[in-house]
Design a protein around this motif. Sequence first.
Motif, PDB file in Angstrom:
ATOM      1  N   GLU A  45       0.792  -1.162   0.140  1.00  0.00           N
ATOM      2  CA  GLU A  45       0.063  -0.029  -0.044  1.00  0.00           C
ATOM      3  C   GLU A  45       1.111   1.114   0.036  1.00  0.00           C
ATOM      4  N   PRO A  46       0.520   2.314  -0.552  1.00  0.00           N
ATOM      5  CA  PRO A  46      -0.567   2.399  -1.463  1.00  0.00           C
ATOM      6  C   PRO A  46      -0.676   1.785  -2.780  1.00  0.00           C
ATOM      7  N   HIS A  47      -1.573   1.154  -3.082  1.00  0.00           N
ATOM      8  CA  HIS A  47      -1.611   0.301  -4.493  1.00  0.00           C
ATOM      9  C   HIS A  47      -1.728   1.290  -5.729  1.00  0.00           C
ATOM     10  N   PHE A  48      -1.106   0.646  -6.699  1.00  0.00           N
ATOM     11  CA  PHE A  48      -1.354   1.342  -8.189  1.00  0.00           C
ATOM     12  C   PHE A  48      -2.813   1.831  -8.096  1.00  0.00           C
ATOM     13  N   ARG A  49      -3.766   1.419  -7.706  1.00  0.00           N
ATOM     14  CA  ARG A  49      -5.192   1.588  -8.102  1.00  0.00           C
ATOM     15  C   ARG A  49      -5.697   2.816  -7.355  1.00  0.00           C
ATOM     16  N   GLU A  50      -5.208   3.003  -6.259  1.00  0.00           N
ATOM     17  CA  GLU A  50      -5.291   4.110  -5.185  1.00  0.00           C
ATOM     18  C   GLU A  50      -4.571   5.171  -5.531  1.00  0.00           C
ATOM     19  N   VAL A  51      -3.282   5.233  -5.698  1.00  0.00           N
ATOM     20  CA  VAL A  51      -2.378   6.211  -5.541  1.00  0.00           C
ATOM     21  C   VAL A  51      -2.738   7.603  -6.205  1.00  0.00           C
ATOM     22  N   LEU A  52      -3.204   7.486  -7.334  1.00  0.00           N
ATOM     23  CA  LEU A  52      -3.589   8.742  -8.112  1.00  0.00           C
ATOM     24  C   LEU A  52      -4.584   9.557  -7.471  1.00  0.00           C
ATOM     25  N   ARG A  53      -5.423   8.842  -6.556  1.00  0.00           N
ATOM     26  CA  ARG A  53      -6.499   9.436  -5.827  1.00  0.00           C
ATOM     27  C   ARG A  53      -5.753  10.254  -4.721  1.00  0.00           C
ATOM     28  N   ARG A  79      -3.147  -0.164 -16.768  1.00  0.00           N
ATOM     29  CA  ARG A  79      -4.827  -0.489 -16.331  1.00  0.00           C
ATOM     30  C   ARG A  79      -5.076  -0.179 -14.797  1.00  0.00           C
ATOM     31  N   GLU A  80      -4.122  -0.498 -13.980  1.00  0.00           N
ATOM     32  CA  GLU A  80      -4.362  -0.038 -12.484  1.00  0.00           C
ATOM     33  C   GLU A  80      -4.626   1.441 -12.310  1.00  0.00           C
ATOM     34  N   LEU A  81      -3.812   2.278 -13.098  1.00  0.00           N
ATOM     35  CA  LEU A  81      -3.916   3.578 -13.102  1.00  0.00           C
ATOM     36  C   LEU A  81      -5.194   4.222 -13.726  1.00  0.00           C
ATOM     37  N   ARG A  82      -5.750   3.435 -14.503  1.00  0.00           N
ATOM     38  CA  ARG A  82      -7.032   3.803 -15.334  1.00  0.00           C
ATOM     39  C   ARG A  82      -6.528   4.798 -16.584  1.00  0.00           C
ATOM     40  N   LEU A  83      -5.419   4.634 -17.148  1.00  0.00           N
ATOM     41  CA  LEU A  83      -5.170   5.441 -18.176  1.00  0.00           C
ATOM     42  C   LEU A  83      -5.967   5.364 -19.244  1.00  0.00           C
ATOM     43  N   ASP A  84      -6.897   6.291 -19.664  1.00  0.00           N
ATOM     44  CA  ASP A  84      -8.179   6.043 -20.869  1.00  0.00           C
ATOM     45  C   ASP A  84      -7.285   6.001 -22.124  1.00  0.00           C
ATOM     46  N   ALA A 105      -6.370   9.889 -16.683  1.00  0.00           N
ATOM     47  CA  ALA A 105      -6.700   8.956 -15.631  1.00  0.00           C
ATOM     48  C   ALA A 105      -8.314   9.240 -15.357  1.00  0.00           C
ATOM     49  N   GLU A 106      -8.877   8.280 -15.547  1.00  0.00           N
ATOM     50  CA  GLU A 106     -10.336   8.266 -15.556  1.00  0.00           C
ATOM     51  C   GLU A 106     -10.987   8.657 -14.429  1.00  0.00           C
ATOM     52  N   ASP A 107     -10.616   8.031 -13.292  1.00  0.00           N
ATOM     53  CA  ASP A 107     -11.286   8.151 -12.031  1.00  0.00           C
ATOM     54  C   ASP A 107     -10.809   9.483 -11.276  1.00  0.00           C
ATOM     55  N   ILE A 108      -9.828  10.199 -11.827  1.00  0.00           N
ATOM     56  CA  ILE A 108      -9.509  11.543 -11.237  1.00  0.00           C
ATOM     57  C   ILE A 108      -9.858  12.793 -12.346  1.00  0.00           C
ATOM     58  N   ASP A 109     -10.175  12.232 -13.542  1.00  0.00           N
ATOM     59  CA  ASP A 109     -10.104  13.150 -14.819  1.00  0.00           C
ATOM     60  C   ASP A 109      -9.024  14.294 -14.769  1.00  0.00           C
ATOM     61  N   ARG A 110      -7.906  13.752 -14.707  1.00  0.00           N
ATOM     62  CA  ARG A 110      -6.894  14.629 -15.024  1.00  0.00           C
ATOM     63  C   ARG A 110      -5.654  13.951 -15.867  1.00  0.00           C
TER      64      ARG A 110
END
Length: 289
Positions: A45-53, A79-84, A105-110
């Motif tokens: 932790e923090p995981h790839f999936r969560e770190v950008l948040r 994939r884990e960073l959700r790079l669109d 990055a989809e989940d932070i829209d930046r």
Amino acid sequence: MQSLVIVAHGSHLNPDSSAPTYDHADTIRATGAFDEVKTGFWKEEPHFREVLRTVEGDDVYVVPLFISEGYFTEQVIPRELRLDGWDVAEWDSDGLSADQATLVAEDIDRAVHYCGPVGTHRAMTDVIVRRAESVTGDPNVGDDFGLAVVGHGTERNENSAKAIEYHADRIRDRDRFDEVRALYMDEDPEVDDLPEFFESDDVVLVPLFIADGYHTQEDIPEDVGLCEDHRQGYDVPTEVDGTRIWYAGAVGTEPLMADVILERAADAGADLGTALDDVRETTRVATGD
């Protein structure tokens, strides 16, 4: 506001696996080049999936602390960073030339500047040489010495060997060491037979791994013949079949690695000010040069 995110593998089993990542993050943080420096992991932790948040910056630079281009840098991390819209063709790489791609990055829209791995960057060559200087205690090491650049290697991924060959070739072209060889754990030429590949009486062995773990602390020392059982330890240097081997440990633990991370971010457009010069100076002091 610009942010740096260093992403690495990490480990559930080896607590020292993440230590180099934290060390290099601290070194870069101290330069003030970024408003924030974050770390993210696959196995911690923090995981790839969560770190950008957790990142607040408008300009986000993600640098993978990995040696080669491949499964993690081309599939897992994007994939884990959700790079669109990520496609490995964004890098247009031959296995060594991955630079940077700017994606949302989809989940932070930046927008995120996703960089190639540190291991294939040209600046890694200097880190390997510095590693040889550190283990021998000689900033001018080279004459009458051989250098073995050792990687994992695997026939399943041709890119695994490309970084090792690339840096070995660059060091060889400098004519600093009498001999330079690329050796591997899982393909030929194998590190087990190291003395057979060198005529030099002294050889520095630098493993191209990010952190000290099972391979660098157990496999390589035992396979090369530095010891029969890694738990008994070994001397540096240790003589094996008439060759004195100076075992340097994982290249990723060298303080100068922070320079490569900064170089990757700079290539992607980060404004670093004097950070590169500062890191080169402070890491040289840290190693006692």
